[in-house]
Design an enzyme around this catalytic site. Sequence first.
Site, short mmCIF file in Angstrom:
data_model
loop_
_atom_site.label_atom_id
_atom_site.label_comp_id
_atom_site.label_asym_id
_atom_site.label_seq_id
_atom_site.Cartn_x
_atom_site.Cartn_y
_atom_site.Cartn_z
N GLU A 289 0.79 -1.38 -0.02
CA GLU A 289 -0.09 0.10 0.09
C GLU A 289 0.80 1.34 -0.10
OE1 GLU A 289 -3.17 0.28 3.24
OE2 GLU A 289 -4.20 0.96 1.88
N HIS A 310 6.34 -27.05 -0.86
CA HIS A 310 5.85 -28.31 -1.61
C HIS A 310 4.46 -27.73 -2.50
CE1 HIS A 310 7.74 -31.70 1.02
NE2 HIS A 310 7.76 -30.42 1.86
N LYS A 426 -14.11 1.26 -4.20
CA LYS A 426 -14.97 1.81 -2.95
C LYS A 426 -16.03 2.70 -3.69
CE LYS A 426 -12.07 2.36 0.96
NZ LYS A 426 -11.16 3.30 1.79
O1 PA5 Z 1 -3.23 1.56 5.92
C1 PA5 Z 1 -4.42 2.19 5.90
O2 PA5 Z 1 -4.26 3.38 5.83
C2 PA5 Z 1 -5.67 1.43 5.55
O3 PA5 Z 1 -5.26 -0.27 5.42
C3 PA5 Z 1 -6.55 1.75 6.39
O4 PA5 Z 1 -6.02 1.38 7.87
C4 PA5 Z 1 -7.78 0.77 6.15
O5 PA5 Z 1 -8.32 1.23 5.06
C5 PA5 Z 1 -9.04 0.99 7.44
O6 PA5 Z 1 -9.32 2.64 7.44
P1 PA5 Z 1 -9.86 2.78 8.51
O7 PA5 Z 1 -9.14 2.83 9.93
O8 PA5 Z 1 -10.31 4.22 8.56
O9 PA5 Z 1 -11.22 2.08 8.90
#
Ligand code: PA5
Length: 451
Positions: A289, A310, A426
């Site tokens: 990410e 394996h 989303k």
């Molecule tokens: O690392 C990140 O920013 C994302 O993975 C968020 O943690 C994830 O989308 C969850 O978001 P939120 O804490 O606003 O629900």
Amino acid sequence: MSLKLDTTFLSDYVSDDELKSMQEHVDAAAAKVINRSGAGSDFLGWYSLPDDYDRDEFIRIKAAAKRIRANTDIFIVIGIGGSYLGACAAIEFLKGSNYNLIEKNIPKIYFAGNSLSSSSMNDLLAMCKGKRVTLNVVSKSGTTTEPGIAFRILRRFVEEQYGGDEDKIRERIIVTTDKSRGALKTLANKKGYESFVVPDDIGGRFSVLSAVGLLPIAVAGCDIDAMMRGAADMKAKLSKSGCVFENDCYKYAALRNILYAKGKLLEIFVSFDPALSMVAEWWKQLFGESEGKDGKALFPISVIDTTDLHSLGQIIQQGRRIMFETFVDVKNETSDIDIPIDEENLDQLNYIAEKGYTMSYVNSVAAKATKTAHWAGGVPGITINLEDRSEHTFGGLVYFFELACAVSGYILGVNPFDQPGVEGYKSNMFALLGKTGEKYDTIRAKFDDKA
Ligand code: PA5
């Protein structure tokens, strides 16, 4: 020292001169982190967190965890992505993946709101029937769909269980969210739920050492003081030298970029211990990410050996030569076991048993054999040696990877702290579900009848 980088299995793939040539890039990237001068610098709170966390909140976290351990049968952490992976990784690292089956003195701990699977939600509800359940809903934004739906369902369950008695319900719901804004904070204020803070300047995937991770980890009975000390010790160690030959974190960041520039497209996180499978998931999110944008980045994947030897072992050994491995080895196993001698020896394993080799010794030999075979087959390997599976080591490992990720991302030329790409699915989902103001992308609309 709880963590050490070993580059033995990079020989013939990366030279000292190549590493040396990365020094100026590492210096520039590290300066962006230290001086808060790079893209996304509003999200560098994790950098100083080990020295500079909210001590009062820390005491509240420990008190809440103690109370939950005493009055709860099932503790459910509701969150997705960075709002659950770190806690899940820590607990499995420290307690092993079977802790819910083995541990008698802590509540069963489950993670919900990280999928939209109705059957797993129904299974969870069935397990909760007649049990004392405490919920910890974790969401920085407070509006993420998956944890939002899970929280609605589980909150309704708790409300019904306590017949709408607001005082009893209040004891059962804990919120971890923004300090002042958002839907969850509003609800917590209105209902009087205890709440903990996701700091403004820390993004989800960098948040495990904040209340996001610390409360569930403390509920699991782990020593969060030692964890923070481990992170602080790692920070101090990595602050001593910026030289790529001396600073293992900067060296790792530089090596990944060298290998990427040489055509490696995949980085495989490898552990020979299933207790690290959620650490691998956390690591994949952290790097995937943070770096995967602008058409760039190593694709982070993971294997747990020897099981995956394996299965994916075949493609690693002989598939396209586009990958390298990052082994995370644990030197001192939490426990060991002898391999019995068998008089009949039908499986012909007495040659191991008679030498007195233990199971963990055989595992370490398997790791060495794998590294050698993959190296010879065109897959270079980096090894991160961990001393043990302790809280101190975990804190250090988290800090090591967070800093490596930030520096590596800046070397790559991306903003490691945003995630604009996650909005694509989303907005389509919201539009398809009929949320007001959302438009379904016209190109993708043609797939409507097939979806
Ligand atoms: O690392 C990140 O920013 C994302 O993975 C968020 O943690 C994830 O989308 C969850 O978001 P939120 O804490 O606003 O629900």
